[in-house]
Design an enzyme around this catalytic site. Structure first.
Site, mmCIF file in Angstrom:
data_model
loop_
_atom_site.group_PDB
_atom_site.id
_atom_site.type_symbol
_atom_site.label_atom_id
_atom_site.label_comp_id
_atom_site.label_asym_id
_atom_site.label_seq_id
_atom_site.Cartn_x
_atom_site.Cartn_y
_atom_site.Cartn_z
ATOM 1 C CG ASP A 191 -40.737 -5.792 -58.223
ATOM 2 O OD1 ASP A 191 -40.150 -6.352 -59.169
ATOM 3 O OD2 ASP A 191 -41.723 -6.272 -57.632
ATOM 4 C CG ASP B 288 -37.602 -9.241 -61.324
ATOM 5 O OD1 ASP B 288 -37.127 -9.765 -60.301
ATOM 6 O OD2 ASP B 288 -38.736 -9.493 -61.757
ATOM 7 C CD GLU B 289 -38.191 -8.698 -56.068
ATOM 8 O OE1 GLU B 289 -38.614 -8.211 -55.012
ATOM 9 O OE2 GLU B 289 -38.225 -9.906 -56.337
#
Lengths: 413, 366
Positions: A10, A104-105
């Site tokens: 993350d 973003d993960e």
């Protein structure tokens, strides 16, 4: 079955960190990345701003009230998508099984990578180092566990720049006192329903009667119980194996509540172009076009129309959305507009007959390539030039291949 | 006004003109058929404001002149039931009409025939002549290729060009083209052209089956007019410039294949069983003296079929939407279809009869 090793990465304060990396003047300062229109909200804030209580979803006025010297930075989608692509390239050095969960993960199945790279901790540290070397001051929190649910839990446990490893033997102890809302997939509504049953922790949920849970949540009841026991068998699905998309959509909150039909039509054209481009990028054609308008009082109008042929041409999509719009009498000023395309099939690359169509296809391809390279709406329809600044904010569900099943109203602005 | 008809004559005429009546319209009168007796002729007229049809009924005897607009569907249903009767009488008094035959009568409320809209064909300068059946056959040979995308209005019709004593029809939908050429009698050598709606031309196929014999065709700036022995059809043309379709007909396709039409039709149809709506692609692999058809769709299955072909060139693979190929094979007059090909991503020609040419664009092979 042998135990899997799943990693969840993350990126910390992703949009804000990218902006701080690109502009050193922003480093160490409270910043918030916002959309470009007047009524935008904070999409990400830096950790310096978070210390003042600034959170995602706040209006910029609320953010300023909490942190008067906050620097508001309008987001630049291409920077984030480009960084995401480069991150995925780094992850793929360690395993081909990379599932991009959002911009973003990502989940990585590193079960088969251990013989090559040593132990799990080593892989996590190497990835952090690679990110620093290639992308600068971006940090990430990493969770490593036997499944995706626990890996995500792990990455949430230590931020920023954390590394949490949850081993099989630790699961029961960890889950016993963990509040149910900490699990990915349990939102406020489920939490309050569980609270009404006297269940607050994962330990309590894991011991709850399956019948009671099924009565309350239906088929989901059994899944909740297993989640609370730390069980999750969902595989890491690499991008190329993802199921085909069901729909592609975009929506935008307008600068102000709008009654001018001409202005609204321009917004619909812009949305159609965004949707068309994503369809083309993902290699899809669609047939059912849906127009969504949300009025000032938040009541929502949705109507769809099914064309006789499949298309991914922005103008074809626009003409159908426009036809729906023309048949509509506005009840109130509009605060949000959305266009989505359903009923998708894979584009089979039918070659057109006429030279003009071939030229049009080539022009569209060139436009897409320019926009991919230099940023969204770098080149666009003349009608949209005046509002090129209103690019909207990237959907959190953005993926490098450009397509994900999207509900047209889930995009944040 | 009283008229007597032979049951079948009245029904056939009325049923024909009902074909153009719109199913829904803002003007009620358009959902009717005008019956008018004037200058010794009993004439039926209907229109949807784009196409107008006039048909002269063979009448046994009549008294008085005048007219009425009759509700199309209702009266057509009545006449269908009585079409076997020797005689049907129609008596009109103002806006009321009594339809009488063996066994009973119907009193039907009609509308003032003077309110019925008229379309005048003023800009047509001359006519050429062609056999009605030949004209209808030409329409049937190209209609499958007409576009259904309203955004491309000029492709939503059939382009007709009359040049000296040639009449050519062309239809294209952006991925394929069908053309056909025949002879017309054009003693004045009048050149004409226009884009005609599919609705008009498919109606004309019915019209020519009722009005057999020679058909006069005249095309003006914005209208086309067809005159048969017992009626006429006037239609608005589709506004706009038809694409230069001649330019897309390849001139350098040097690979020639001849295949039995029925065998190919059956094989392509079978290959299409292994495709789905989302992936309508059949790969054609041409090898010496044979054609292999391959299709494969996820979650459905795959097939490989082989048929004999008269081909003596290098191996060639090309993929098509099977529907396009089936459409041209279905309308083929020839037992043997000739294909002229160049390469995997180039237009293919299918010759399906005398002066009948079809161009089909392939699906790109990746």
């Amino acid at each position: 079955m042998s135990e899997k090793i799943i990693m969840h990465i993350d990126m910390n304060a992703f949009f804000a960190s990218v902006e701080q990396q690109i502009n050193p003047a922003l480093r160490g300062k409270p910043i918030a990345v916002i959309g470009s229109n007047e009524r935008t909200v904070v999409t990400t804030s830096s950790y310096e701003a978070r210390a003042y209580g600034v959170k995602t979803g706040m209006t910029k006025y609320e953010a300023r009230r909490l942190c008067p010297h906050i620097i508001l930075v309008p987001g630049t989608t291409s920077r984030y998508t480009d960084t995401c692509r480069r991150l995925v390239e780094i992850y793929q050095h360690y395993t081909p099984l990379v599932e991009v969960y959002s911009i973003d993960e990502a989940f990585l199945d590193i079960t088969g990578s251990l013989p090559l790279f040593g132990n799990t901790e080593m892989i996590a540290k190497k990835i952090k180092m690679d990110i620093r070397e290639n992308l600068g001051r971006l940090t990430c929190s990493i969770g490593i566990a036997p499944n995706k649910l626990l890996a995500k839990l792990g990455s949430d446990m230590k931020k920023p720049d954390g590394l949490v490893i949850i081993r099989q033997k630790d699961i029961n102890k960890l889950m016993e006192h963990l509040p149910v809302k900490e699990l990915c997939g349990i939102g406020q509504q489920i939490e309050s329903h569980l609270a009404a049953l006297g269940i607050k922790t994962c330990g309590e949920l894991g011991r709850a009667s399956i019948q009671v849970l099924k009565n309350q949540f239906g088929v989901m009841g059994e899944r909740l119980k297993r989640m609370a026991q730390g069980i999750d068998e969902s595989p890491v699905i690499p991008m190329e194996q993802e199921p085909d998309a069901k729909s592609v959509g975009h929506s935008m909150t307008l600068d102000r509540d709008e009654s001018d039909r001409e202005v609204l039509e321009h917004h619909i054209l812009q949305l159609s172009e965004m949707v068309g481009r994503r369809l083309r990028r993902g290699g899809y054609l669609g047939r059912t076009i849906t127009l969504t308008l949300r009025y000032a009082d938040f009541s929502t109008f949705t109507r769809r129309s099914t064309a006789r042929i499949y298309t991914n041409d922005s103008i074809d999509i626009y003409l159908i959305a426009q036809e729906i719009f023309h048949a509509l009498r506005l009840r109130q000023p509009v605060r949000l507009a959305g266009v989505s395309v359903h009923n998708l099939i894979r584009n089979i690359a039918q070659i057109p007959l006429f030279r003009t169509d071939k030229m049009k296809q080539a022009a569209t391809r060139a436009m897409d390539e320019i926009n991919d390279r230099y940023g969204d709406f770098c080149i666009t329809w003349g009608t949209l030039i005046e509002r090129y600044h209103h690019k909207g904010v990237i959907s959190p569900s953005w993926k490098p291949n450009g397509i994900k099943c999207v509900n047209p109203l889930t995009n944040k602005t | 006004m009283n008229l007597n008809f032979v049951g079948v004559d009245l029904y056939r005429g009325f049923n024909l003109v009902t074909g153009i009546v719109p199913s829904s319209t803002v003007k009620n009168v358009l959902q009717g058929v005008r019956l008018e007796v004037r200058d010794g002729k009993a004439e039926l007229t209907s229109t949807d404001l784009e196409v107008l049809v006039r048909y002269t009924l063979p009448v046994k005897d009549y008294t008085g002149e005048g007219g009425i607009v009759l509700p199309a569907v209702r009266v057509n249903n009545i006449l269908r039931e009585w079409s076997g009767n020797d005689e049907i009488s129609i008596m009109v008094e103002g806006s009321s009409c009594t339809i009488k035959s063996k066994g009973g009568y119907f009193k039907v409320v009609g509308e003032d025939f003077r309110q019925f809209p008229e379309i005048h064909a003023n800009d047509i300068k001359g006519f050429v002549e062609i056999d009605g059946e030949v004209f209808a056959d030409m329409v049937g040979k190209v209609a499958h290729a007409v576009s259904i995308v309203r955004a491309r209005s000029t492709l939503c019709g059939i382009f007709i060009r009359i040049d000296k004593d040639d009449i050519t029809m062309a239809a294209a939908d952006g991925n394929r083209l069908s053309t056909i050429k025949r002879k017309v009698s054009n003693p004045d050598g009048i050149p004409m052209e226009g884009i005609v709606t599919v609705k008009c031309l498919t109606f004309l196929q019915r019209f020519t089956s009722e009005c057999k014999g020679a058909l006069k065709v005249g095309i003006g700036e914005s209208q086309i007019r067809f005159k048969g022995e017992s009626g006429e059809v006037i239609s608005q043309l589709i506004d706009g410039q038809y694409p230069k379709y001649e330019e897309v007909i390849p001139k350098e396709n040097n690979k020639r294949v001849e295949i039995n039409r029925d065998e190919l039709l059956s094989a392509v149809r079978m290959a299409s069983f292994m495709t789905n709506e989302g992936y309508r692609v059949v790969k054609f692999v041409y090898r010496k003296d044979k054609l292999i058809l391959l299709s494969k769709a996820m979650d459905i299955g795959e097939t490989e079929l082989e048929i004999a072909a008269n081909y003596d060139g290098p191996e060639l693979e090309i993929s098509f939407n099977p529907d396009y190929v089936l459409d041209v094979l279905k309308i083929s007059d020839n037992d043997v279809v000739t294909m002229e090909l160049k390469d995997a991503n180039d237009a293919a020609i299918f010759k399906t009869g005398y002066e009948q040419l079809n161009v089909i664009m392939p699906v790109e092979l990746k």
